[in-house]
Scaffold this motif. Structure first.
Motif, short mmCIF file in Angstrom:
data_model
loop_
_atom_site.label_atom_id
_atom_site.label_comp_id
_atom_site.label_asym_id
_atom_site.label_seq_id
_atom_site.Cartn_x
_atom_site.Cartn_y
_atom_site.Cartn_z
N VAL A 96 -11.54 -11.88 2.98
CA VAL A 96 -10.66 -11.50 1.87
C VAL A 96 -11.49 -11.01 0.69
CG1 VAL A 96 -8.97 -13.22 2.58
CG2 VAL A 96 -10.67 -13.82 0.84
N PRO A 97 -10.90 -10.23 -0.23
CA PRO A 97 -11.62 -9.82 -1.45
C PRO A 97 -12.00 -11.06 -2.27
CG PRO A 97 -9.69 -8.46 -1.11
CD PRO A 97 -9.59 -9.58 -0.13
N ALA A 98 -13.21 -11.07 -2.81
CA ALA A 98 -13.72 -12.23 -3.54
C ALA A 98 -12.86 -12.56 -4.75
CB ALA A 98 -15.16 -11.99 -3.97
N GLU A 99 -12.31 -11.53 -5.42
CA GLU A 99 -11.55 -11.78 -6.64
C GLU A 99 -10.20 -12.46 -6.37
OE1 GLU A 99 -10.81 -7.46 -5.39
OE2 GLU A 99 -12.52 -8.84 -5.61
N GLN A 100 -9.79 -12.50 -5.10
CA GLN A 100 -8.52 -13.13 -4.78
C GLN A 100 -8.62 -14.65 -4.65
OE1 GLN A 100 -6.73 -11.32 -1.35
NE2 GLN A 100 -6.37 -9.34 -2.36
N VAL A 101 -9.84 -15.17 -4.64
CA VAL A 101 -10.04 -16.63 -4.52
C VAL A 101 -10.12 -17.20 -5.93
CG1 VAL A 101 -11.49 -18.48 -3.62
CG2 VAL A 101 -11.27 -16.32 -2.35
N ASP A 102 -9.15 -18.02 -6.29
CA ASP A 102 -9.12 -18.64 -7.61
C ASP A 102 -10.28 -19.65 -7.72
OD1 ASP A 102 -8.56 -19.97 -9.96
OD2 ASP A 102 -6.40 -20.01 -9.62
N PRO A 103 -11.12 -19.53 -8.74
CA PRO A 103 -12.26 -20.45 -8.89
C PRO A 103 -11.86 -21.92 -8.97
CG PRO A 103 -12.55 -18.56 -10.33
CD PRO A 103 -11.15 -18.46 -9.77
#
Length: 326
Positions: A96-103
């Motif tokens: 998945v795109p990295a920015e889609q994973v909420d920190p």
């Protein structure tokens, strides 16, 4: 570093043998709870709330509270039958795109090191993640718990970030924010100017833990001034020594029995001392006997010599009489 887990990353038909290492470590200054007066360590006992007896680790099980005073007890056998299909595998589920994973989902970080035979497929996955700007969503079982995680690249090394499950994230519900509260345009513009004046590139190395440094200085000053307490030995120490001596004595007796010797160690030591005393006494007695016997031997020698002198002329006289007779 020491590996805490060994297994393999699997995506499609590709398998990469890896070792897992903790990527972070806590630097907090740790303290013990001690008695203020003498510095003695505070100890806690595991006591049953029903019978008040102390419980050993072997007798401790896990209990699930049903409420109302009811408890379901689970043993190691119950946990052994649970399915953990990913116990030795890091299974890639999707990319998945990295920015889609909420920190907020991120929990702990681990480094992945490949085996020598898996260096090429390891580099393949690393470079593919970098080129596609994606992260791998994986499942892995660590410490008897299945966890959701991501695989991403940091400084040319694959990093596994364990994540919280979605139902472990609390909802942010605050009634005051439900009201229609908004900033005026002038206030918003001024806040934007402030942000621009404080804008910078993030470099974590420029930040330090001031509290920890100050606390360390306090500890160092205490040590330099020798404000150090050395707890006195408790009364439990002699008991431990007695137990140790008993264990040593039993070990010696068992070793002697294994060699066919039936005499215990301690009596044998007494016997050896008595034997030394007996030998010493015997030596003195022998010297006294020699001292008393020596004059007798000398007197006997003198008597023998005198008798020999008296006997000698008689022997000489015999030939003289013989010549007269002739």
């Amino acid at each position: 570093m020491r590996a805490i887990w060994k297994g393999a990353v699997s995506f499609g038909l590709v398998s990469i043998a890896v070792r897992l290492y903790s990527a972070t470590e806590e630097k907090d200054i740790r303290f013990h709870q001690v008695h203020r007066d003498d510095g003695g360590r505070i100890k806690y006992k595991r006591v049953c709330s029903i019978d008040g007896e102390e419980v050993s680790y072997d007798d401790i099980a896990k209990g699930y509270d049903l409420g109302g005073g009811e408890m379901v007890i689970l043993t190691d056998e119950d946990f052994a039958d649970l399915p953990l299909t990913t116990s030795r595998a890091i299974e890639v589920l999707e990319f998945v795109p990295a920015e889609q994973v909420d920190p907020i989902l991120y929990n702990k970080a681990y480094y992945l090191e490949p085996d020598k035979t898996a260096a090429k497929p390891y580099a393949l996955l690393r470079d593919a993640l970098t080129n596609t700007e994606r992260v791998a969503i994986v499942k892995v079982a660590l410490r008897q718990r299945e966890q959701l995680a991501t695989l991403r690249v940091r400084e040319d090394v694959l990093v596994l970030n364990t994540m919280l499950w979605p139902d472990e994230i609390r909802a942010a519900k605050f009634d005051i924010l439900d009201e229609d509260v908004s900033a005026r345009p002038a206030e918003l513009a001024m806040a934007g100017s402030l942000i621009e004046s404080m804008a910078a590139d993030f470099d974590p190395a420029t930040y330090t833990d001031n509290y920890r440094e100050a606390l360390q200085e306090v500890i160092d000053a205490k040590v330099a001034g020798r404000e150090v307490v050395q707890p006195e030995e408790t009364e439990e120490a002699p008991a431990a020594a007695v137990d140790l001596m008993a264990a040593l004595r039993a070990s010696v007796e068992r070793a002697k029995a294994a060699r066919g010797e039936t005499a215990p160690a301690k009596p044998a030591a007494k016997k050896t001392t008595a034997a030394k005393k007996t030998a010493s006494a015997a030596k003195h007695d022998s010297e006294d006997e020699v001292a008393e016997a020596t004059p007798i031997k000398r007197t006997a020698a003198k008597k023998t010599t005198t008798a020999a002198k008296k006997a000698a002329p008689a022997k000489k006289a015999t030939p003289a009489k013989a010549r007269k007779s002739a």
